[in-house]
Design a protein around this motif. Sequence first.
Motif, PDB file in Angstrom:
ATOM      1  N   SER A   1       5.382 -42.778  -5.703  1.00  0.00           N
ATOM      2  CA  SER A   1       4.193 -43.072  -6.492  1.00  0.00           C
ATOM      3  C   SER A   1       2.989 -42.235  -6.078  1.00  0.00           C
ATOM      4  O   SER A   1       2.080 -42.033  -6.876  1.00  0.00           O
TER       5      SER A   1
ATOM      6  N   ARG B   1      14.620 -46.143 -10.398  1.00  0.00           N
ATOM      7  CA  ARG B   1      13.785 -47.235  -9.889  1.00  0.00           C
ATOM      8  C   ARG B   1      13.023 -47.911 -11.025  1.00  0.00           C
ATOM      9  O   ARG B   1      12.882 -49.130 -11.053  1.00  0.00           O
ATOM     10  N   TYR B   2      12.520 -47.124 -11.965  1.00  0.00           N
ATOM     11  CA  TYR B   2      11.804 -47.679 -13.108  1.00  0.00           C
ATOM     12  C   TYR B   2      12.723 -48.521 -13.982  1.00  0.00           C
ATOM     13  O   TYR B   2      12.367 -49.633 -14.395  1.00  0.00           O
TER      14      TYR B   2
ATOM     15  N   ASN C   1      16.556 -54.276  -7.105  1.00  0.00           N
ATOM     16  CA  ASN C   1      15.171 -53.914  -6.886  1.00  0.00           C
ATOM     17  C   ASN C   1      14.790 -54.104  -5.418  1.00  0.00           C
ATOM     18  O   ASN C   1      14.085 -53.263  -4.844  1.00  0.00           O
ATOM     19  N   LYS C   2      15.250 -55.150  -4.793  1.00  0.00           N
ATOM     20  CA  LYS C   2      14.969 -55.362  -3.374  1.00  0.00           C
ATOM     21  C   LYS C   2      15.621 -54.284  -2.519  1.00  0.00           C
ATOM     22  O   LYS C   2      15.029 -53.814  -1.550  1.00  0.00           O
TER      23      LYS C   2
ATOM     24  N   LYS D   1       9.411 -43.890  -1.662  1.00  0.00           N
ATOM     25  CA  LYS D   1       8.343 -44.132  -2.619  1.00  0.00           C
ATOM     26  C   LYS D   1       7.875 -42.792  -3.165  1.00  0.00           C
ATOM     27  O   LYS D   1       7.634 -41.857  -2.419  1.00  0.00           O
TER      28      LYS D   1
ATOM     29  N   ARG E   1      17.231 -57.957  -9.936  1.00  0.00           N
ATOM     30  CA  ARG E   1      16.287 -58.339  -8.878  1.00  0.00           C
ATOM     31  C   ARG E   1      16.834 -57.967  -7.510  1.00  0.00           C
ATOM     32  O   ARG E   1      16.098 -57.490  -6.647  1.00  0.00           O
TER      33      ARG E   1
ATOM     34  N   LEU F   1      13.427 -51.789 -12.214  1.00  0.00           N
ATOM     35  CA  LEU F   1      12.234 -52.627 -12.201  1.00  0.00           C
ATOM     36  C   LEU F   1      11.996 -53.285 -13.552  1.00  0.00           C
ATOM     37  O   LEU F   1      11.764 -54.495 -13.629  1.00  0.00           O
TER      38      LEU F   1
ATOM     39  N   ASN G   1      16.322 -51.226  -3.551  1.00  0.00           N
ATOM     40  CA  ASN G   1      15.595 -49.990  -3.826  1.00  0.00           C
ATOM     41  C   ASN G   1      14.315 -49.892  -3.013  1.00  0.00           C
ATOM     42  O   ASN G   1      13.964 -48.818  -2.540  1.00  0.00           O
ATOM     43  N   LYS G   2      13.618 -50.997  -2.860  1.00  0.00           N
ATOM     44  CA  LYS G   2      12.376 -50.984  -2.104  1.00  0.00           C
ATOM     45  C   LYS G   2      12.601 -50.620  -0.644  1.00  0.00           C
ATOM     46  O   LYS G   2      11.783 -49.950  -0.033  1.00  0.00           O
ATOM     47  N   SER G   3      13.717 -51.049  -0.097  1.00  0.00           N
ATOM     48  CA  SER G   3      13.958 -50.797   1.316  1.00  0.00           C
ATOM     49  C   SER G   3      14.657 -49.465   1.582  1.00  0.00           C
ATOM     50  O   SER G   3      14.458 -48.876   2.638  1.00  0.00           O
TER      51      SER G   3
END
Length: 48
Positions: free
Chosen positions: A21, A39-40, A10-11, A19, A7, A43, A13-15
């Motif tokens: 997608s 990333r997958y 994951n935080k 992206k 978790r 997640l 990675n988001k920052s």
Amino acid sequence: MKKSIFRFLNKINKSVLPKLSDKDPTKLTKIQKGILAYRYFVLVNSLD
């Protein structure tokens, strides 16, 4: 313990990571595919 580490990753990675997608997966470079796979992986493990 394992879930909380994923978790946290994951935080981060988001920052930090871009992206991907909105892009077509067949036209990504090898590095971008690796980032997408990482990333997958993070997640999926954070959701278990």
